[in-house]
Design an enzyme around this catalytic site. Structure first.
Site, PDB file in Angstrom:
ATOM      1  CG  ASP A  19      42.006  27.650  38.460  1.00 13.77           C
ATOM      2  OD1 ASP A  19      41.872  27.783  37.238  1.00 13.77           O
ATOM      3  OD2 ASP A  19      41.956  28.595  39.267  1.00 13.77           O
ATOM      4  CE  LYS A  31      43.846  31.123  38.692  1.00 13.41           C
ATOM      5  NZ  LYS A  31      43.115  31.619  39.881  1.00 13.41           N
TER       6      LYS A  31
END
Length: 812
Positions: free
Chosen positions: A675, A679
């Protein structure tokens, strides 16, 4: 003297006719009144069906006649007392005549225009007779046949009025007549030989105008079932409202382009004598209605928007037309001889092509005729074969003052373009009272609402949302929207409606807007979810300013973004998968957003509700360059490591983070670093660098056993099994006086993510809770970085980030 005309809906039944008689009684107290009535509601349509049925089956024809007779007899019983016997006898005679005519049609197997006009005339002959006798019992009234007064040529179904003889007849009759009220049937007339003719569908309005002009009436009133001419069709545009005053020319333009409240030829006789026309509502007589006059007080540059559906566009095109006179003449002459009405005309200045709009049911005949007319030119390839395009509509913006205001055309076409309404052809008269555009018929409703919002609504913009994913984040988003709806409307002039919602099981749509008090119950009773069917329903809804909102972490959902953008449907998403997919797909989505003028916003991909991406965009757009980014971008990992110590278990802290809504539904996505890698990849791409996810070095702190699990249960079991590993990580950092932070870094075109020991002097050391922090080192911030810090995880802040993106679209 005033002339009052009442349409079919106003005289549809006994109760409505009582309202009409009350209005007439009131009007006749101060003036002599001429009353023109249409046939009782839908009677003319039934008479047409009666005549046409007679060609095939006389029993069907007679059956229809009996339903017509029953309505008329019922109204006689309800309204006529004193002269009931005489009226019933006359009505019986007229129906017997009708029956005989239909039997003649059946026997001869012929239905000429002359016969059809005679059949259609019975509607007004019957209604005017019955209403006049009902009126006689209430006030001084008389009945007169319009066939005796209005004289025309021999075009039985769309007769042209002989105004000289008609005016003489009307003037002579009313000079001798002493009654306070005279009732006449509209629509019907006769030729010099005394044969019945009709003035075309809608001809009752025209009849009334003829009488008003001949009598120099003080005012012509058209009584119908709406309170005037509206800024747009109120059945299509809910925000439409009556126009208080409008000029004759504006009214003609609007009626020509589909404003059905007024039959277009009606205006001409009144215009010649400058007789005011007032549109009134029989069912709301106190409403002021619309006044049509020479000098209206309403000076708005745009008065109304109208449209005509079921249009076909005929295109005559070819290099052989350039500089050669006569092509246009032959085109219009061919259509005119066959009585094919041309509604719309536009021609290229190069004379290379000419387009005309006709009604769809005339298109095939028009093509056949024109192919024959231009057969030689087509064979010699001077022009191309005639092109017919169907399923079209014409939308028109009308206003006499438009010529004095710059930029109205631009506003019109820009508003349509923003919503993917393609314009096939444009026409604007030299008077600049009307700008017309041909569009796809399926877009007519959307186009009307777009333009009405642009020109008439108080700077209020409507957004229509379609939301997939109504779990943790989605539910909070809907709650925030419900809470702020009134504020948005009053302060931002923004009306946000939710049209469609879905979860993994069900979906629910309501084109007028879903009630946010009951959306859960409605969704539970919805239909089974399908990504493709959901998209098809969004497309079919064809709402202006449509926005698709993705609150999932689902790859399949992210793969349909392209299709939404190609339909000019904006996207707001907290799903990082699309923007962290292949660089080619990321760039393609951005390009489609620009090409189709549809926003693609993903602020919540990084930092939830923090304005990280928006700030980065502003830096890049203003000419700054990013050299390095350092960030703690996982609110869930920051929460985990801020709460993990020797007195807690790693398993319990991760479970608490998931319960609070800080992690993805699959917590391994957060803890594996995937994750965070997504980003920092998104931030690098938004900074202008070309990177793929596999280019990012991911130094995971999880044991191999945890990374290889296939379910949440097995993942948590692996965390418990490897508790000693996590305690050692904590002890090592704590012994150094450091804190564990999962850090993302981008520098010199390279990126990495991983667990780091953060010293007490570092800006990341005191980052608490689930907060995120980003440090941008740029040309303008080379030593002291631009810092953004705040809550970076949780359903509420993520929902607020989505909300902010929706507002950005509204302000676009």
């Amino acid at each position: 003297m005033k002339v009052l005309k009442f349409g079919g809906s106003s005289v549809a039944n006994s109760e409505n006719i009582k309202k009409v008689l009350t209005i007439v009684a009131h009007a006749s107290q101060k003036n002599k009144v001429v009353v023109i009535v249409s046939a009782f509601g839908k009677t003319t349509d039934k008479l047409l069906a009666t005549a046409n049925s007679a060609l095939q089956d006389i029993s069907i024809s007679k059956s229809i006649l009996e339903t017509i007779r029953a309505l008329h007899n019922q109204i006689i019983n309800d309204l006529v007392v004193v002269h009931k016997k005489e009226v019933s006898k006359e009505v019986t005679y007229l129906f017997n005549r009708l029956t005989s005519i239909c039997e003649g049609i059946f026997l001869l197997q012929e239905l000429s225009d002359k016969t059809l006009a005679k059949v259609c005339s019975f509607g007004e002959r019957l209604s005017s007779l019955i209403i006049a006798n009902a009126a006689k019992e209430l006030f001084d009234a008389a009945h007169k046949e319009s066939r005796d007064l209005i004289l025309t040529n021999d075009d039985y179904l769309n007769a042209q009025v002989n105004f000289k003889l008609t005016n003489e007849n009307i003037g002579s009759f009313f000079q001798e007549n002493k009654n306070r009220v005279v009732m006449l049937g509209g629509f019907i007339s006769s030729n010099i030989s005394g044969n019945t003719t009709t003035l075309g569908r809608g001809g009752s309005d025209f009849s009334a105008s003829i009488y008003a002009a001949a009598l120099n009436a003080e005012e012509l009133q058209i009584w119908t079932d709406v309170s005037g001419m509206y800024t747009a069709n109120p059945s299509v545009v809910k925000e439409a409202y009556p126009i208080s005053e409008i000029s004759y020319e504006e009214a003609m333009e609007l009626s020509h382009f589909g404003a059905k409240v007024l039959y277009p030829p009606t205006i001409q006789p009144a215009l010649r004598k400058e007789i005011p026309i007032r549109i009134k509502n029989t069912f709301n007589p106190e409403s002021i209605g619309t006044l049509i006059c020479k000098h209206p007080k309403n000076k708005n540059e745009v008065k109304g928007i109208s449209h005509i559906e079921n249009i076909s566009l005929i295109t005559l095109e070819g290099g052989g037309m350039i500089g050669i006179p006569g092509f246009s003449k032959r085109l219009f002459e061919t259509l005119s001889l066959e009585k094919i009405n041309v509604i719309f005309i536009t021609q290229a200045s190069s004379e290379h092509s000419i387009c005309v709009g006709v009604y769809e049911n005339d298109a095939s005949k028009a093509k056949e005729l024109l192919d024959e007319t231009f057969s030689t030119a087509i064979e010699r390839k001077k022009i191309k074969p005639i092109i017919i395009e169907s399923d079209l509509a014409i939308i028109a913006v009308v206003g006499e003052s438009m010529k004095n205001h710059q930029g109205l055309s631009g506003q019109m076409f820009s508003a349509l373009g923003r919503n993917n309404v393609n314009i096939r052809a444009i026409a604007q008269g030299s008077s600049e009272k009307n700008i017309s555009a041909v569009i796809n018929k399926k877009n007519a409703k959307k186009a009307l609402n777009i333009l009405h919002e642009q020109f008439f609504e108080e700077k209020t913009k409507q957004l229509n949302l379609f939301i997939t994913g109504v779990g943790n984040v989605g539910e909070r988003f809907l709650a925030q929207l419900q809470q702020q709806n009134k504020f948005l409307l009053e302060n931002l002039k923004l009306n946000i409606r939710v049209i469609g919602i879905s979860n993994s099981r069900k979906m629910y749509f309501k084109n007028t807007g879903i009630d946010l008090n009951t959306w859960k119950e409605n969704l539970e009773n919805g239909t089974p979810t399908s990504l493709e069917l959901f998209r098809e329903k969004v497309k079919k809804a064809n709402q202006r300013n449509s926005v698709f909102i993705d609150n999932t972490a689902n790859q399949q959902v992210s793969e349909v973004y392209e299709k939404y953008l190609r339909e000019s449907i904006s996207i707001v998403t907290c799903n990082k998968i699309a923007c962290a997919s292949s660089f080619e797909n990321y760039k393609n989505l951005k390009a489609l957003s620009r090409k189709y003028n549809a926003s693609f916003l993903f602020e919540t991909n990084v930092g939830a509700g923090l304005p990280i991406i928006d700030t980065l965009k502003n830096l890049i757009n203003s000419g700054d360059r990013v050299h390095k980014i350092q960030a703690v971008l996982s609110g869930s990992l920051n929460f985990v490591f801020n709460n993990f110590n020797e007195d807690t278990s790693f398993h319990d802290v991760v479970a608490a983070a998931q319960k609070e809504g800080y992690t993805e539904p699959d917590p391994k996505i957060d803890l594996s670093g995937v994750d965070v890698a997504r980003k920092i990849l998104i931030l690098a791409r938004e900074s202008g660098y070309k990177l793929e996810l596999e280019d990012i070095s991911n130094n995971s702190f999880l044991p191999t056993e945890s990374l290889s699990t296939s379910s949440n249960a097995s993942f948590y079991a692996a965390l418990t099994k490897n508790e000693k590993h996590f305690q050692n990580l904590y002890k090592d950092s704590n012994d150094r006086g450091n804190r564990l932070k999962y850090v993302a870094e981008f520098s010199d075109g390279k990126a990495n993510v991983g667990l780091q020991h953060i010293a007490s002097t570092h800006p990341f050391y005191n980052l608490d809770g689930s907060d995120n922090i980003v440090l941008f080192f740029t040309d303008r911030y080379p030593e002291n970085p631009l810092i953004i810090k705040g809550a970076g995880a949780g359903a509420d802040v993520t929902a607020s980030g989505l909300f902010a993106d929706v507002i950005r679209i509204a302000n676009k």
